[in-house]
Enzyme design. Structure first.
Site, PDB file in Angstrom:
ATOM      1  CG  ASN A 166      -6.603  -0.684   0.780  1.00 25.05           C
ATOM      2  OD1 ASN A 166      -5.856  -0.261  -0.095  1.00 25.05           O
ATOM      3  ND2 ASN A 166      -6.155  -1.143   1.937  1.00 25.05           N
ATOM      4  CG  HIS A 178      -3.123   3.677   1.588  1.00 22.49           C
ATOM      5  ND1 HIS A 178      -3.599   3.226   0.370  1.00 22.49           N
ATOM      6  CD2 HIS A 178      -3.233   2.620   2.443  1.00 22.49           C
ATOM      7  CE1 HIS A 178      -3.956   1.961   0.487  1.00 22.49           C
ATOM      8  NE2 HIS A 178      -3.753   1.575   1.732  1.00 22.49           N
ATOM      9  CB  CYS A 230      -0.956   0.002   1.188  1.00 18.33           C
ATOM     10  SG  CYS A 230      -2.135  -1.344   1.095  1.00 18.33           S
TER      11      CYS A 230
HETATM   12  O1  UT7 Z   1      -3.905  -0.881   3.334  1.00 17.34           O
HETATM   13  C1  UT7 Z   1      -3.098  -0.947   4.445  1.00 17.34           C
HETATM   14  C2  UT7 Z   1      -3.389  -1.971   5.389  1.00 17.34           C
HETATM   15  N1  UT7 Z   1      -4.711  -2.256   5.782  1.00 17.34           N
HETATM   16  C3  UT7 Z   1      -5.369  -1.507   6.664  1.00 17.34           C
HETATM   17  O2  UT7 Z   1      -5.010  -0.406   6.957  1.00 17.34           O
HETATM   18  C4  UT7 Z   1      -6.551  -2.116   7.338  1.00 17.34           C
HETATM   19  C5  UT7 Z   1      -6.447  -1.894   8.809  1.00 17.34           C
HETATM   20  N2  UT7 Z   1      -7.534  -2.463   9.570  1.00 17.34           N
HETATM   21  C6  UT7 Z   1      -8.812  -2.050   9.473  1.00 17.34           C
HETATM   22  O3  UT7 Z   1      -9.125  -1.186   8.652  1.00 17.34           O
HETATM   23  C7  UT7 Z   1      -9.834  -2.601  10.429  1.00 17.34           C
HETATM   24  O4  UT7 Z   1      -9.163  -3.319  11.435  1.00 17.34           O
HETATM   25  C8  UT7 Z   1     -10.878  -3.522   9.756  1.00 17.34           C
HETATM   26  C9  UT7 Z   1     -11.806  -2.702   8.899  1.00 17.34           C
HETATM   27  C10 UT7 Z   1     -10.183  -4.576   8.916  1.00 17.34           C
HETATM   28  C11 UT7 Z   1     -11.723  -4.204  10.805  1.00 17.34           C
HETATM   29  O5  UT7 Z   1     -12.315  -3.242  11.681  1.00 17.34           O
HETATM   30  P1  UT7 Z   1     -12.230  -3.434  13.268  1.00 17.34           P
HETATM   31  O6  UT7 Z   1     -13.021  -2.355  13.865  1.00 17.34           O
HETATM   32  O7  UT7 Z   1     -10.784  -3.539  13.617  1.00 17.34           O
HETATM   33  O8  UT7 Z   1     -12.999  -4.783  13.461  1.00 17.34           O
HETATM   34  P2  UT7 Z   1     -12.475  -6.142  14.109  1.00 17.34           P
HETATM   35  O9  UT7 Z   1     -11.480  -6.800  13.234  1.00 17.34           O
HETATM   36  O10 UT7 Z   1     -12.116  -5.853  15.517  1.00 17.34           O
HETATM   37  O11 UT7 Z   1     -13.819  -7.006  14.056  1.00 17.34           O
HETATM   38  C12 UT7 Z   1     -14.985  -6.640  14.785  1.00 17.34           C
HETATM   39  C13 UT7 Z   1     -16.049  -7.682  14.554  1.00 17.34           C
HETATM   40  C14 UT7 Z   1     -15.559  -9.109  14.711  1.00 17.34           C
HETATM   41  O12 UT7 Z   1     -16.556  -9.847  15.325  1.00 17.34           O
HETATM   42  P3  UT7 Z   1     -16.458 -10.187  16.906  1.00 17.34           P
HETATM   43  O13 UT7 Z   1     -15.183 -10.943  17.066  1.00 17.34           O
HETATM   44  O14 UT7 Z   1     -16.461  -8.846  17.587  1.00 17.34           O
HETATM   45  O15 UT7 Z   1     -17.694 -10.999  17.152  1.00 17.34           O
HETATM   46  C15 UT7 Z   1     -15.394  -9.588  13.292  1.00 17.34           C
HETATM   47  O16 UT7 Z   1     -15.563 -10.987  13.159  1.00 17.34           O
HETATM   48  O17 UT7 Z   1     -16.536  -7.591  13.204  1.00 17.34           O
HETATM   49  C16 UT7 Z   1     -16.517  -8.865  12.597  1.00 17.34           C
HETATM   50  N3  UT7 Z   1     -16.285  -8.712  11.171  1.00 17.34           N
HETATM   51  C17 UT7 Z   1     -17.262  -8.466  10.283  1.00 17.34           C
HETATM   52  N4  UT7 Z   1     -18.602  -8.340  10.442  1.00 17.34           N
HETATM   53  C18 UT7 Z   1     -19.319  -8.075   9.343  1.00 17.34           C
HETATM   54  C19 UT7 Z   1     -15.101  -8.748  10.493  1.00 17.34           C
HETATM   55  N5  UT7 Z   1     -15.313  -8.518   9.185  1.00 17.34           N
HETATM   56  C20 UT7 Z   1     -16.644  -8.353   9.038  1.00 17.34           C
HETATM   57  C21 UT7 Z   1     -17.461  -8.082   7.933  1.00 17.34           C
HETATM   58  N6  UT7 Z   1     -18.801  -7.974   8.121  1.00 17.34           N
HETATM   59  N7  UT7 Z   1     -16.967  -7.946   6.671  1.00 17.34           N
END
Ligand code: UT7
Length: 323
Positions: free
Chosen positions: A280, A250, A113
């Protein structure tokens, strides 16, 4: 003093738009979750015949047109990508050939990225070092081809596309009032490999592999790393947040963008956001956002523009330039 000035910019997007609603029928997710957690509403997905090289070449042609230049005027092509058409030859030479060029030289840059920031820094160094006068800097990706479409934690986040700029050598005064790249700050730390990687490759599995990410872990590091290189860019130039006209980050996640801007005291009105439209697109996201804001007249000649990115590796970096 030689400066590398942006002379033109262009973009290319696949024909097909994939909305959050459509994703609801593919994996256990919802439009509400995706919008709230990421700010993404749709992304573009490459179809048959659309590849990283075809999108990159289209963006390059658009950038050349806007600059009033032809491929004959270009000395070097740098393509930032992690999704090359082939393991080799480089996508950059593929694009060189598509542009009908058999002069000059071309190579790929792999910093995921952060690829476009790395490529801009590299192009600037080649220009200032006298190794090129005009460089096509392209960020092009087809991340849809390395996604695991059964993994809801990653497949909703990424999209395909390409953006390009033409950088040209111009004589400057050596002050921060000059047009062109004023400073580039690049960093990497391979210790974070397992938080964001592709589980395949030519020398390990012999396969292309799929993207794997511990999103929460990446998120935890993102804002701190981004703000560190931005502060370093201001320190290197003696400029400050108050001098800034536009931040073009980004586009990974709206919350990371807002968090970084807030930590630095950059008003959100000065931040270019396209993550809602493109998702992204990795190395393509900054040139896509840059072209959106320069194309609609927000970014004007003389504006101070900050580019920043953080991604797989980890890699991160910032470029401060005057438009
Ligand atoms: O490009 C450079 C690198 N990439 C990034 O910069 C991405 C960095 N990370 C992020 O943007 C965020 O961490 C995400 C968008 C990937 C995830 O957001 P988050 O607020 O960190 O969510 P999380 O991973 O803590 O997940 C929260 C909940 C989980 O459920 P539980 O464990 O709380 O029951 C996940 O299983 O959301 C669930 N979840 C989803 N639910 C619905 C994960 N993906 C999804 C989804 N739809 N697509």
């Amino acid at each position: 003093m030689i400066r590398s000035v942006v002379r033109g910019f262009g973009t290319a997007l696949p024909k097909r738009v994939l909305t959050n609603r459509e994703l609801e029928s593919m994996v256990d997710t919802s439009d509400e979750w995706i919008v709230q957690r990421t700010g993404i509403r749709q992304r573009y997905i490459a179809g048959e015949g659309e590849t990283t090289a075809s999108l990159g070449a289209e963006a390059a042609r658009a950038a050349l047109d806007r600059a009033g230049l032809s491929p004959a005027d270009i000395d070097l092509i740098i393509v930032a990508t992690s999704t090359p058409d082939n393991t080799f030859p480089a996508t950059a030479v593929n694009i060189q050939n598509r542009l009908g060029m058999s002069h000059g030289y071309a190579f790929d840059m792999q910093a995921v990225c952060s690829g476009f920031v790395y490529a801009m820094a590299t192009a600037d160094a080649y220009i200032r070092g006298g190794m090129a006068r005009r460089v096509l800097v392209i960020g092009a990706e087809t991340f849809s081809r390395i996604l695991d479409w059964t993994d809801r934690t990653t497949c909703v986040l990424f999209g395909d596309g390409a953006g390009a700029v033409v950088l040209e050598a111009l004589e400057g005064e050596g002050t921060v009032a000059d047009r062109g790249v004023l400073t580039s700050q690049l960093r990497s730390d391979g210790a974070h490999r397992d938080k964001l990687y592709v589980d395949g490759g030519p020398s390990t599995t012999g396969t292309v592999g799929h993207l794997r990410m511990e999103g929460r872990e990446v998120f935890k590091h993102a804002v701190g790393m981004i703000t560190d290189v931005i502060v370093a860019a201001f320190d290197a130039t003696g400029l400050s947040v108050d001098d800034l006209d536009w931040m073009v980050p980004h586009q990974a996640n709206r919350r990371i963008i807002d968090g970084s801007a807030k930590k630095l005291g950059i008003p959100l009105e000065k931040v270019v956001v396209t993550v809602d439209l493109h998702g992204n697109t990795s190395a393509a996201s900054i040139p896509l956002a840059l072209a959106a804001a320069a194309g609609d007249g927000r970014i004007k000649e003389g504006d101070l523009v900050l580019l920043e990115a953080m991604g797989g590796g980890f890699t991160w970096g910032a470029v401060l330039l005057r438009w």
